[in-house]
Design a protein around this motif. Structure first.
Motif, PDB file in Angstrom:
ATOM      1  N   ARG A   1       1.440  -1.098   0.285  1.00 64.25           N
ATOM      2  CA  ARG A   1       0.186   0.371   0.194  1.00 64.25           C
ATOM      3  C   ARG A   1       0.800   1.239  -0.272  1.00 64.25           C
ATOM      4  O   ARG A   1       0.760   2.214  -0.804  1.00 64.25           O
ATOM      5  CB  ARG A   1      -0.643   0.006   1.518  1.00 64.25           C
ATOM      6  CG  ARG A   1      -2.255  -0.766   0.965  1.00 64.25           C
ATOM      7  CD  ARG A   1      -3.453  -0.576   2.014  1.00 64.25           C
ATOM      8  NE  ARG A   1      -2.988  -0.304   2.810  1.00 64.25           N
ATOM      9  CZ  ARG A   1      -3.131  -1.335   4.504  1.00 64.25           C
ATOM     10  NH1 ARG A   1      -3.471  -2.731   3.143  1.00 64.25           N
ATOM     11  NH2 ARG A   1      -2.645  -1.463   5.496  1.00 64.25           N
TER      12      ARG A   1
ATOM     13  N   ASP B   1       2.594   1.508  -3.245  1.00 68.98           N
ATOM     14  CA  ASP B   1       1.398   2.316  -4.146  1.00 68.98           C
ATOM     15  C   ASP B   1       1.337   3.772  -4.111  1.00 68.98           C
ATOM     16  O   ASP B   1       1.360   4.545  -5.256  1.00 68.98           O
ATOM     17  CB  ASP B   1       0.164   1.457  -4.373  1.00 68.98           C
ATOM     18  CG  ASP B   1      -0.532   1.790  -5.240  1.00 68.98           C
ATOM     19  OD1 ASP B   1      -0.110   1.440  -6.400  1.00 68.98           O
ATOM     20  OD2 ASP B   1      -1.956   2.116  -5.251  1.00 68.98           O
ATOM     21  N   ARG B   2       1.317   3.748  -2.991  1.00 72.52           N
ATOM     22  CA  ARG B   2       1.007   5.643  -2.167  1.00 72.52           C
ATOM     23  C   ARG B   2       1.707   6.844  -3.231  1.00 72.52           C
ATOM     24  O   ARG B   2       2.112   7.977  -3.631  1.00 72.52           O
ATOM     25  CB  ARG B   2       0.772   5.320  -0.590  1.00 72.52           C
ATOM     26  CG  ARG B   2       0.658   7.225  -0.469  1.00 72.52           C
ATOM     27  CD  ARG B   2      -0.902   7.623  -0.667  1.00 72.52           C
ATOM     28  NE  ARG B   2      -0.713   8.884   0.177  1.00 72.52           N
ATOM     29  CZ  ARG B   2      -2.362   9.366  -0.870  1.00 72.52           C
ATOM     30  NH1 ARG B   2      -2.072   9.515  -1.657  1.00 72.52           N
ATOM     31  NH2 ARG B   2      -1.954  10.900  -0.266  1.00 72.52           N
TER      32      ARG B   2
END
Ligand SMILES: Nc1ncnc2c1ncn2[C@@H]1O[C@H](COP(=O)(O)OP(=O)(O)OP(=O)(O)O)[C@@H](O)[C@H]1O
Ligand SMILES: [Mg+2]
Length: 379
Positions: A159, A162-163
């Motif tokens: 995550r 991806d951020r």
């Protein structure tokens, strides 16, 4: 679907999983293992597919959202000297580059190996969890959803990665947009107001020269200079309006939207529930987004009326523009809606277009006002 039926359907998904797991051992023990590599590829790609189907079924039947953990596939780029860059390595030919890209993209992604772990464990663990659910109990289905989420949702690391990718992309887009905007302002000033001020300067010098001998022509020249000055002021006003309309700076988003509605050719109602002011960049982004959506209503919708609702609640700003026109809005058909999406992306905003053929059309934009860091908070 009823609980027992959902459990049965999810149990049925274990059959292709077991079949997939049987492929590599079969390939290894037959034809002297010649098909081992294709069997492994089949296992990996099949595992991904089953994991994707399982995520979708859980979203639909158990209300459990399991986000997709896969990073976007890099694009092949043509480098100098004709080589192809896959994001991982260089190749001379495009077909080999395509194969290499797929291989690297799938094999280097930790989510692939978590999918395989799920594929190996789920036929037994998932079946044990689901069997009591066939009798209609709720708990087994919930437990199965949690188990699937634990293995198939992106990890904290994925995550974050991806951020970071998303922020890098939006930062690049914001810098590009800023550079393009500066260029536009420079061109507008150069070709517009600056050119007119030069003309005024010339006209005034001519008037000064003719003032004594021919006062009538000097008077004409002064009139001309005054008209050019008025045109320059109007142009500067338009330019300022294009950067940040004064009403927005002085009165805030609600009043700026009301003025937009007043200037619209159709009857547009505005309801605004905005306690306090937003930070200026967000205010501008939402204002120009609303202006584009209202321009679209005038250009395309053939509507009788439109409405703008804007509300800020629970850390989320939501603005919706609705019209009773013909529908069929499609971001892929122009640059305006895509531009709005791009403008909102640095604020983590989204644009949702609901416009069935025949109408009505509602375009909603949502921007989280409370970002993680107080320094980047947009409220
Ligand atoms: N409110 C609406 N009602 C019906 N159709 C719409 C509406 N808004 C947009 N559309 C359709 O969606 C398409 C895409 O809109 P978009 O704003 O992206 O491009 P555009 O308005 O055609 O051009 P521009 O790039 O100048 O904005 C339009 O061409 C139009 O066909
Ligand atoms: Mg448009």
């Amino acid at each position: 679907m009823r609980r027992g039926g959902v459990c049965l359907a999810l149990l049925a998904l274990k059959v292709p999983a077991v079949a997939l797991l049987a492929v590599p051992p079969l390939a290894l023990t037959h034809l002297y293992g010649a098909l081992s590599f294709p069997a492994l590829v089949l296992l990996v790609l099949g595992g991904r597919r089953l994991a994707t189907v399982s995520r979708a079924l859980h979203r639909r039947w158990t209300d459990t959202t399991i986000p997709s953990p896969y990073p976007p596939r890099p694009r092949i780029e043509r480098a100098e000297q004709g080589w192809y860059w896959t994001g991982y390595d260089y190749h001379r030919g495009r077909p080999l580059a395509t194969v290499s890209l797929w291989f690297n993209w799938v094999a280097r992604d930790p989510a692939t190996w978590r999918d395989l772990l799920w594929l190996a464990l789920d036929p037994v663990a998932g079946t044990i969890l689901l069997l009591p659910g066939v009798l209609g109990f709720a708990a087994p289905l919930r437990l199965h959803a949690r188990w699937t989420h634990a293995l198939l949702a992106p990890t904290g690391h994925a995550r974050l990665t991806d951020r970071v990718r998303q922020l890098t992309d939006t930062r690049a887009e914001a810098l590009d947009a800023q550079a393009a905007e500066l260029e536009r302002i420079e061109r507008d000033l150069h070709d517009g107001a600056q050119a007119r001020l030069v003309a005024i300067q010339l006209t005034l010098s001519m008037a000064q020269r003719t003032l004594r001998e021919d006062p009538d022509s000097a008077d004409e020249l002064l009139c001309e200079a005054r008209a050019t000055a008025a045109a320059a002021v109007a142009q500067l006003r338009d330019l300022v309006h294009g950067i940040r309309p004064p009403v927005l700076s002085e009165r805030g988003l609600s009043d700026a939207l009301r003025l937009l509605a007043l200037e619209h050719p159709l009857a547009v109602s505005v309801t605004a529930d905005l306690p306090g002011r937003l930070v200026p960049p967000l205010e501008s982004a939402v204002y120009f987004a609303a202006a584009e959506l209202l321009a679209n209503v005038a250009k395309h919708a053939q509507a009788g009326s439109a409405a703008v609702h804007v509300v800020r609640r629970g850390g989320l700003l939501r603005l919706a523009v609705t019209d009773d026109g013909v529908g069929g809005a499609d971001p892929a058909a122009g640059t305006g809606l895509v531009g709005v999406e791009r403008r909102l992306r640095p604020f983590d905003g989204t644009l949702i277009v609901d416009s069935p053929p025949g109408g009505p059309t509602t375009v909603t934009l949502e921007v989280p006002c409370a970002l993680s860091s107080p320094r980047t908070s947009t409220c």
